[in-house]
Design a protein around this motif. Structure first.
Motif, short mmCIF file in Angstrom:
data_model
loop_
_atom_site.label_atom_id
_atom_site.label_comp_id
_atom_site.label_asym_id
_atom_site.label_seq_id
_atom_site.Cartn_x
_atom_site.Cartn_y
_atom_site.Cartn_z
N VAL A 269 0.84 -1.20 0.00
CA VAL A 269 0.00 0.00 0.00
C VAL A 269 0.87 1.25 0.00
N VAL A 270 1.91 1.26 0.82
CA VAL A 270 2.82 2.40 0.88
C VAL A 270 3.53 2.59 -0.45
N ALA A 271 3.93 1.50 -1.07
CA ALA A 271 4.64 1.58 -2.34
C ALA A 271 3.73 2.09 -3.46
N LEU A 272 2.46 1.68 -3.45
CA LEU A 272 1.52 2.09 -4.50
C LEU A 272 1.17 3.58 -4.42
N ALA A 273 0.97 4.08 -3.20
CA ALA A 273 0.52 5.47 -3.05
C ALA A 273 1.08 6.04 -1.76
N PRO A 274 2.37 6.39 -1.75
CA PRO A 274 3.03 6.81 -0.51
C PRO A 274 2.45 8.04 0.16
N ASP A 275 1.76 8.89 -0.60
CA ASP A 275 1.22 10.12 -0.02
C ASP A 275 -0.26 10.02 0.34
#
Length: 250
Positions: free
Chosen positions: A228-234
């Protein structure tokens, strides 16, 4: 999240048969960019119509109210548009009813949404629109969950999975409900299907991690949260994923 989801659904109203009306197409475009003016123009247009002719301006008013997050007014307009749509157009009535029901969920008024959504689902089934019926069943499940009617929600989600098997949200909500009731085996099966259908869905990634963590599979949970962090870190989902990762590290 409900409001955002409903707005996306409402803006798809251009797919309704009545949206082929050039005047409605223009009104819908105005409802998105200048909803206040669209309400004034839609009201004037409504005064010029009667019977089935009122479906188009009422639809425009519903979209405009949606753009302003005026959910009760949006529901009233969509229901009026639905009632004005000829009974022979069950698919159109189903879509408008579903939009009205979604607006009621956003009020929030899940109890009032139930009969509206049931009506929309029945119209969809009568029209042979099984995918729409399944998507509406998901909305029914959301209403039942809000009312803490778990068994009814489970039944609605079973209908959704049967009627709209490609609708990832139905599988995701099935996983969430199963996890909340302690049925981790079913939850895992549902979330695997949800991710298979929508591999980049951040909510599905979070849910997969939570299920794995509760099941004692920390490596799998960590991998889901990291994805999840890698897909959309912001994103907000990434913030939640980082919080879960921190808990796993304790």
């Amino acid at each position: 999240m409900i409001a955002t989801a409903f707005l996306a659904t409402a803006l798809q109203s251009a797919s309704l048969p009545i949206a082929q009306d050039p005047r409605l197409a223009e009104c819908l475009a105005q409802a998105r960019r200048d909803p206040t003016t669209a309400i004034a123009n839609g009201g004037s247009w409504l005064g010029e119509t009667s019977g089935s002719g009122s479906a188009a301006p009422q639809t425009c008013l519903g979209i405009a109210y949606t753009s302003l997050l005026r959910w009760q007014a949006a529901s009233d307009a969509f229901l009026a548009a639905r009632d004005a749509t000829p009974e022979t157009d069950r698919a159109g009535r189903a879509r408008l009813g579903a939009m009205a029901g979604n607006a009621l969920l956003a009020v929030p008024d899940p109890l009032e949404a139930l009969p509206t959504l049931r009506m929309a689902r029945d119209d969809a089934r009568a029209a042979g629109e099984t995918e729409l019926a399944g998507e509406t069943a998901v909305d029914l499940a959301r209403a039942f969950v809000a009312l803490e009617q778990v068994e009814d929600a489970e039944a609605a989600l079973a209908d959704a999975r049967a009627d709209a098997p490609q609708f990832a949200l139905g599988w995701l909500l099935s996983a969430t409900l199963a996890r909340r009731t302690g049925d981790l085996a079913s939850a895992q099966g549902f979330i695997e299907t949800a991710i298979g259908l929508a591999p980049e869905d951040l909510e599905a990634g979070l849910e997969a991690g939570v299920i794995a963590a509760l099941d004692g599979r920390e490596d799998a949970a960590r991998a889901s949260f990291e994805s999840v962090v890698a897909l959309a870190p912001d994103s907000k989902q990434a913030d939640r994923a980082r919080a879960y990762l921190a808990q796993l590290a304790e």
